[in-house]
Design an enzyme around this catalytic site. Sequence first.
Site, PDB file in Angstrom:
ATOM      1  N   GLU A  22       4.741  -9.133  15.730  1.00 39.04           N
ATOM      2  CA  GLU A  22       3.645  -9.566  16.483  1.00 39.04           C
ATOM      3  C   GLU A  22       4.190 -10.472  16.612  1.00 39.04           C
ATOM      4  O   GLU A  22       4.360 -10.975  18.063  1.00 39.04           O
ATOM      5  CB  GLU A  22       2.568  -9.237  16.547  1.00 39.04           C
ATOM      6  CG  GLU A  22       1.816  -9.274  17.830  1.00 39.04           C
ATOM      7  CD  GLU A  22       0.019  -8.569  18.414  1.00 39.04           C
ATOM      8  OE1 GLU A  22      -0.185  -8.027  16.972  1.00 39.04           O
ATOM      9  OE2 GLU A  22      -0.351  -8.662  19.407  1.00 39.04           O
ATOM     10  N   ARG A  28       0.980  -1.417   0.188  1.00 37.96           N
ATOM     11  CA  ARG A  28      -0.037   0.021  -0.178  1.00 37.96           C
ATOM     12  C   ARG A  28       0.915   1.376   0.103  1.00 37.96           C
ATOM     13  O   ARG A  28      -0.107   2.602  -0.062  1.00 37.96           O
ATOM     14  CB  ARG A  28      -1.067  -0.331   1.206  1.00 37.96           C
ATOM     15  CG  ARG A  28      -1.816  -1.064   1.095  1.00 37.96           C
ATOM     16  CD  ARG A  28      -3.056  -0.995   2.040  1.00 37.96           C
ATOM     17  NE  ARG A  28      -2.352  -1.044   3.567  1.00 37.96           N
ATOM     18  CZ  ARG A  28      -2.682  -2.561   3.852  1.00 37.96           C
ATOM     19  NH1 ARG A  28      -2.859  -3.642   3.016  1.00 37.96           N
ATOM     20  NH2 ARG A  28      -2.106  -2.876   4.836  1.00 37.96           N
TER      21      ARG A  28
HETATM   22  P1  AMP Z   1       4.125  -1.545  11.103  1.00 35.83           P
HETATM   23  O1  AMP Z   1       5.838  -2.167  11.049  1.00 35.83           O
HETATM   24  O2  AMP Z   1       3.284  -2.759  12.363  1.00 35.83           O
HETATM   25  O3  AMP Z   1       4.224  -0.164  11.983  1.00 35.83           O
HETATM   26  O4  AMP Z   1       3.024  -2.138  10.546  1.00 35.83           O
HETATM   27  C1  AMP Z   1       3.176  -1.267   9.374  1.00 35.83           C
HETATM   28  C2  AMP Z   1       2.263  -1.911   8.056  1.00 35.83           C
HETATM   29  O5  AMP Z   1       1.310  -2.585   8.188  1.00 35.83           O
HETATM   30  C3  AMP Z   1       2.377  -1.302   7.239  1.00 35.83           C
HETATM   31  O6  AMP Z   1       3.198  -1.859   6.176  1.00 35.83           O
HETATM   32  C4  AMP Z   1       0.709  -1.273   7.137  1.00 35.83           C
HETATM   33  O7  AMP Z   1       0.155  -1.261   5.518  1.00 35.83           O
HETATM   34  C5  AMP Z   1       0.093  -2.513   8.257  1.00 35.83           C
HETATM   35  N1  AMP Z   1      -0.588  -1.720   8.935  1.00 35.83           N
HETATM   36  C6  AMP Z   1      -0.663  -2.290  10.435  1.00 35.83           C
HETATM   37  N2  AMP Z   1      -1.667  -1.847  10.699  1.00 35.83           N
HETATM   38  C7  AMP Z   1      -2.676  -1.667   9.806  1.00 35.83           C
HETATM   39  C8  AMP Z   1      -3.747  -1.277  10.353  1.00 35.83           C
HETATM   40  N3  AMP Z   1      -4.505  -0.673  10.886  1.00 35.83           N
HETATM   41  N4  AMP Z   1      -4.742  -1.358   9.055  1.00 35.83           N
HETATM   42  C9  AMP Z   1      -3.937  -0.841   8.218  1.00 35.83           C
HETATM   43  N5  AMP Z   1      -2.584  -1.135   7.716  1.00 35.83           N
HETATM   44  C10 AMP Z   1      -2.234  -1.315   8.754  1.00 35.83           C
END
Ligand code: AMP
Length: 175
Positions: free
Chosen positions: A100, A63
């Site tokens: 996670e 995305r």
């Molecule tokens: P993080 O590594 O935890 O910061 O997660 C970021 C990645 O996960 C990004 O590429 C987002 O597209 C996806 N992501 C994480 N949480 C969400 C959410 N609540 N809604 C949509 N995409 C998410």
Amino acid sequence: METKSPALKSYINDVPDFPKKGIIFKDMTSLLESPEGVELCLEALLSPLKNKQIDKVVAIEARGFFFGMLLARALKVPFIPVRKPGKLPRKVLRQSYDLEYGSDVLEIHEDAIKSGDKIVIHDDVLATGGTAQAVCEMVKSLGGQIVQCNFIMQLDFLEGAKKLAPHTIFSAVNY
Ligand code: AMP
């Protein structure tokens, strides 16, 4: 000057329990369906980059590609994709990072970044920050200088910004 864009929230849907129970998924497909929303979002993402020298936009599959490419086009600089394993055809640098539960891997073309390149990293959502942090590591190990980590949405309660410190972060909307 950078411009936050709370009006963007009206183009983003919350989808509860997707892709699994307990997650509130921030759905940007409704934003992509609106030319006005896309314009608003692009303007907000560009606002903190005005008057900054940027050599390349690095964006994260999948995305991150939508607005990453628009940003690169607007800034008239190369677009560099970071992809899931096995998708990029030339020699790659791999980076694994913790999720996670378990871990994941991302790849970037080794020759896509030259030492001293000024880089903007873009993704749709900053959640825990693990994904963007992994990409920061890749960019730095190829000699790139991170000017900004740039997101459409930031989920403040997950404190991803702490993980990305001391890099500069911009998000068009915060939740
Ligand atoms: P993080 O590594 O935890 O910061 O997660 C970021 C990645 O996960 C990004 O590429 C987002 O597209 C996806 N992501 C994480 N949480 C969400 C959410 N609540 N809604 C949509 N995409 C998410």
